[in-house]
Design an enzyme around this catalytic site. Sequence first.
Site, PDB file in Angstrom:
ATOM      1  N   CYS A 198      40.494  47.547  50.191  1.00 28.38           N
ATOM      2  CA  CYS A 198      41.278  48.360  51.181  1.00 28.38           C
ATOM      3  C   CYS A 198      40.311  49.429  51.710  1.00 28.38           C
ATOM      4  O   CYS A 198      40.554  50.379  52.154  1.00 28.38           O
ATOM      5  CB  CYS A 198      42.608  49.086  50.996  1.00 28.38           C
ATOM      6  SG  CYS A 198      42.501  50.021  49.646  1.00 28.38           S
ATOM      7  N   GLY A 211      52.501  45.189  42.351  1.00 23.50           N
ATOM      8  CA  GLY A 211      53.313  43.781  42.417  1.00 23.50           C
ATOM      9  C   GLY A 211      53.000  43.106  43.703  1.00 23.50           C
ATOM     10  O   GLY A 211      53.711  41.889  43.867  1.00 23.50           O
ATOM     11  N   SER A 212      52.869  43.566  44.870  1.00 15.24           N
ATOM     12  CA  SER A 212      53.076  43.009  46.222  1.00 15.24           C
ATOM     13  C   SER A 212      52.302  41.797  46.143  1.00 15.24           C
ATOM     14  O   SER A 212      53.162  40.754  46.585  1.00 15.24           O
ATOM     15  CB  SER A 212      52.550  43.871  47.251  1.00 15.24           C
ATOM     16  OG  SER A 212      51.041  44.274  47.165  1.00 15.24           O
ATOM     17  N   ALA A 234      49.234  45.811  39.852  1.00 12.24           N
ATOM     18  CA  ALA A 234      50.177  46.903  40.255  1.00 12.24           C
ATOM     19  C   ALA A 234      50.017  47.280  41.704  1.00 12.24           C
ATOM     20  O   ALA A 234      48.890  47.324  42.199  1.00 12.24           O
ATOM     21  CB  ALA A 234      50.242  47.859  39.349  1.00 12.24           C
ATOM     22  N   ASP A 244      40.958  46.724  30.898  1.00  9.48           N
ATOM     23  CA  ASP A 244      40.138  46.570  32.124  1.00  9.48           C
ATOM     24  C   ASP A 244      39.541  45.267  32.188  1.00  9.48           C
ATOM     25  O   ASP A 244      39.383  44.367  31.458  1.00  9.48           O
ATOM     26  CB  ASP A 244      38.635  47.202  31.247  1.00  9.48           C
ATOM     27  CG  ASP A 244      37.524  47.479  32.063  1.00  9.48           C
ATOM     28  OD1 ASP A 244      37.222  46.947  32.994  1.00  9.48           O
ATOM     29  OD2 ASP A 244      37.019  48.705  32.121  1.00  9.48           O
TER      30      ASP A 244
END
Length: 479
Positions: free
Chosen positions: A248, A130-131, A128, A177
Amino acid sequence: MSSSSRLFLPDAFLEQMRELLPDGADFDRFIAISQQPLRRSIRVNTLKISVPDFLNLVAPYQWELTPIPWCDEGFWISRADADNLPLGSTAEHLAGLYYIQEASSMLPVAALFSASPAPERVMDMAAAPGSKTTQIAARMQNRGAILANEYSASRVKVLHANLSRCGVSNTALSHFDGRVFGPALPETFDAILLDAPCSGEGVIRKDPDALRNWSAESTDAIAATQRELIDSAFHALRPGGTLIYSTCTLNLRENQQVIAWLVDRYAGAVVIEPLNTLFTGAERVVTQEGFLHVFPQIFDSEGFFVACLRKRQSVPPLPRPTYKVGQLPFSPVRTKERQTIIAAAEKVGLKWDEATHSLWQRDKEIWLFPLALEPLLGKIRFSRIGLKLAETFAKGYRWQHEAIIAFADPQAANAFELTSAEAEEWYRGRDIYPERELPADEIIVTCQRQSLGIAKKVGSRIKNSYPRELVRDGKLFSS
């Protein structure tokens, strides 16, 4: 402490960054760029439209589009009309022609397909919103299959909505998970993307408060989880397969040291694939090991880390799970019924590739499953597999919105092209009263030659069937 009135940067974080960026001028550039707004960027969805056709289509907007070096479909976008209309409210976005995606987050998928050009079965372990899943699906052209997993239940719905808008049909969703996949699905995937949950040090330009709860202790705890996730992913990868690990964040504990841990744990089985030639300019951010360590000041982007690993050989398996999956509530559609469904679908402009998708049913529902995922049925519980094609009722089939977006032919005999004003009414959930002849009783509604949905002709009006949960208000593309 804060380096500005807006941006929160803890003293211990600044000390860490000085160690990572020992050149004083480089450190100063990092601080300066961190206080600047993040550039917007988009990725053209090539499941729907080619890049040249997209550029022609949006030319009237006079957007300034700057190519992103590592993604042929990606562009930084500067807009003179930015104050008037959100990027998410344009006709092109609503029709799934582009995805609003940060430029650096396009790197992991670029690395995946550089190392594994034609994977049959892929897992996106933390998918999620979804990119990256939609980017993977576009690179696969909806062939093969993707298992898109999301641990957060609230984000699974958002993930599905983005897949549906972009016309993705080769995906199954799961809600686990990520540590379960190594034991449950050993040596199953040709390629795995683990965009790991992290401390988010690279996203401070988008979220000035991202480091409010930051501490060295918290990053150590996150790194422990990342080690467990990458261990699970490595077990779920077939020998010869590709594993992309990305975050990131910027620190070594969550990046280089996680990879070093895996290499040490499975000595001889893990091969690091260098990414120094992934794109022009990669040499500016490549580490000695061959990873990409993107600091935000290098490309005026978010901070990001990407590693590409190959599994040379099998490793000792993890203990198999003891849970029961339960009986699958679907059954394959019988041959005679399959031909009836296919013929009825073609009559309304719907067609799919039987070499990649198969028909299944559950009660009165008809579904299309990606064939490449069928070997996983019964091994794991899915939240959703493929897409819902139709519901059966006394007079035939009620075709589903997500199937129309993925499979309808916008040039079918029953397609009806809306004006911009009519398309806006469609997205607002209102019936449409066109002053021209309608081609059939059941219509594929289109705009800009893209399928927007399916509707019934009632007298001279088009009865709106746009899903209620997608209906938009506020300013839209023709406002």
